[in-house]
Motif scaffolding. Structure first.
Motif, PDB file in Angstrom:
ATOM      1  N   HIS A 160     -15.395 115.863  37.996  1.00 31.47           N
ATOM      2  CA  HIS A 160     -15.560 117.107  37.243  1.00 31.47           C
ATOM      3  C   HIS A 160     -15.274 118.333  38.118  1.00 31.47           C
ATOM      4  O   HIS A 160     -14.577 119.259  37.685  1.00 31.47           O
ATOM      5  CB  HIS A 160     -16.980 117.181  36.680  1.00 31.47           C
ATOM      6  N   TYR A 163     -11.611 118.749  38.787  1.00 29.50           N
ATOM      7  CA  TYR A 163     -10.906 119.205  37.587  1.00 29.50           C
ATOM      8  C   TYR A 163     -11.114 120.707  37.369  1.00 29.50           C
ATOM      9  O   TYR A 163     -10.149 121.455  37.151  1.00 29.50           O
ATOM     10  CB  TYR A 163     -11.397 118.426  36.366  1.00 29.50           C
ATOM     11  N   ILE A 164     -12.361 121.149  37.431  1.00 28.12           N
ATOM     12  CA  ILE A 164     -12.660 122.562  37.196  1.00 28.12           C
ATOM     13  C   ILE A 164     -11.987 123.451  38.229  1.00 28.12           C
ATOM     14  O   ILE A 164     -11.465 124.532  37.909  1.00 28.12           O
ATOM     15  CB  ILE A 164     -14.188 122.799  37.198  1.00 28.12           C
ATOM     16  N   TYR A 191     -16.192 127.718  30.857  1.00 28.81           N
ATOM     17  CA  TYR A 191     -15.560 126.447  30.500  1.00 28.81           C
ATOM     18  C   TYR A 191     -16.329 125.268  31.092  1.00 28.81           C
ATOM     19  O   TYR A 191     -16.512 124.245  30.426  1.00 28.81           O
ATOM     20  CB  TYR A 191     -14.112 126.430  30.978  1.00 28.81           C
ATOM     21  N   ASP A 192     -16.779 125.409  32.329  1.00 28.59           N
ATOM     22  CA  ASP A 192     -17.602 124.349  32.934  1.00 28.59           C
ATOM     23  C   ASP A 192     -18.821 124.050  32.068  1.00 28.59           C
ATOM     24  O   ASP A 192     -19.126 122.885  31.784  1.00 28.59           O
ATOM     25  CB  ASP A 192     -18.052 124.779  34.334  1.00 28.59           C
ATOM     26  N   VAL A 195     -17.836 122.311  28.766  1.00 28.47           N
ATOM     27  CA  VAL A 195     -17.519 120.896  28.963  1.00 28.47           C
ATOM     28  C   VAL A 195     -18.798 120.082  29.084  1.00 28.47           C
ATOM     29  O   VAL A 195     -18.940 119.018  28.467  1.00 28.47           O
ATOM     30  CB  VAL A 195     -16.635 120.705  30.218  1.00 28.47           C
ATOM     31  N   ARG A 215     -15.325 112.845  30.716  1.00 25.02           N
ATOM     32  CA  ARG A 215     -13.863 112.746  30.643  1.00 25.02           C
ATOM     33  C   ARG A 215     -13.353 113.142  29.262  1.00 25.02           C
ATOM     34  O   ARG A 215     -12.331 113.829  29.138  1.00 25.02           O
ATOM     35  CB  ARG A 215     -13.430 111.316  30.975  1.00 25.02           C
ATOM     36  N   ARG A 218     -13.508 116.919  28.886  1.00 26.34           N
ATOM     37  CA  ARG A 218     -12.451 117.616  29.637  1.00 26.34           C
ATOM     38  C   ARG A 218     -11.084 117.469  28.976  1.00 26.34           C
ATOM     39  O   ARG A 218     -10.206 118.312  29.156  1.00 26.34           O
ATOM     40  CB  ARG A 218     -12.408 117.093  31.076  1.00 26.34           C
ATOM     41  N   ARG A 224     -10.917 123.528  25.130  1.00 30.74           N
ATOM     42  CA  ARG A 224     -10.224 124.286  26.176  1.00 30.74           C
ATOM     43  C   ARG A 224      -9.607 125.562  25.610  1.00 30.74           C
ATOM     44  O   ARG A 224      -9.743 126.650  26.181  1.00 30.74           O
ATOM     45  CB  ARG A 224      -9.160 123.401  26.812  1.00 30.74           C
TER      46      ARG A 224
END
Length: 229
Positions: A160, A163-164, A191-192, A195, A215, A218, A224
């Motif tokens: 995670h 990805y962020i 956004y974190d 998610v 997953r 995300r 998003r």
């Protein structure tokens, strides 16, 4: 003499267990957050470090954060808290007390949770999510029979974080734009949280395991777009 000492120790331990059970029952009946004795927190941290290695106070969750995570697992009421509620042990060496009013009008004190500033840069976000990750790993180690928790590992959280802070979120750049043409930092933080909230929903209402839920959240393009646009 040895038998008498052993008997005394057994009686004392039984009394402590009864007292703790009564205290937890009172907390549940009053809809109060469960708070473990400090001695239990020492044991929890010792077990964590035995398995995962030593961790500094600046990276280890406060007692209030650990209490909250363990109660959520016990009550199956997981939440995705804002990072301002994820204090390390250094930041909340003494968790504050907050007052609540019972139904009968009496005043009761309970352990609160220190609020901390939101991360101001990528490294601060990485550290804050690491504190959050430890709270999940502690809960996982204490509740090995809870199915969704089995994949709430440090590796799942590293996925995670990368990805962020990777090229698809924080490192996103608009082609043809000069300078820092990426998302605003506040959007990255939003956004974190979005998610993590979507992952919690998948755990609670779709029965997904933690890593799979993260997953899936995300990969949610609608989530998003709503956050970035």
């Amino acid at each position: 003499i040895a038998q008498a000492q052993a008997l005394d120790a057994w009686v004392a331990a039984e009394a402590r267990i009864k007292e703790r059970t009564a205290m937890e029952a009172t907390q549940r009946a009053s809809s109060l957050p469960l708070t473990l004795p400090s001695g239990d927190h020492v044991v929890i941290r010792r077990r964590y470090e035995d398995v995962h290695g030593r961790v500094e106070d600046s990276a280890y969750p406060s007692e209030a954060v650990i209490d909250r995570r363990l109660q959520e697992v016990e009550m199956n009421s997981l939440t995705a808290e804002p990072l301002s509620d994820v204090a390390s042990r250094v930041e909340a060496s003494e968790d504050p007390l907050s007052a609540i009013v019972d139904r009968d009008g009496s005043l009761r004190l309970r352990k609160g949770s220190s609020r901390v500033p939101l991360p101001q840069d990528s490294e601060a976000l990485r550290r804050r999510l690491h504190v959050l990750a430890i709270s999940y790993v502690v809960a996982r180690d204490r509740n090995p029979s809870t199915a969704w928790l089995t994949t709430a590992t440090h590796e799942a959280w590293r996925e995670h974080v990368e990805y962020i802070l990777g090229e698809k979120v924080y490192g996103l750049r608009i082609p043809g734009m000069e300078g820092q043409a990426g998302p605003e930092w506040s959007v990255v933080l939003s956004y974190d949280l979005a998610v993590r909230r979507e992952a919690v929903r998948a755990v609670l209402y779709e029965g997904m395991h933690f890593q799979d839920a993260m997953r899936k959240a995300r990969s949610n393009t609608e989530l998003r777009e709503l956050t970035f646009v």
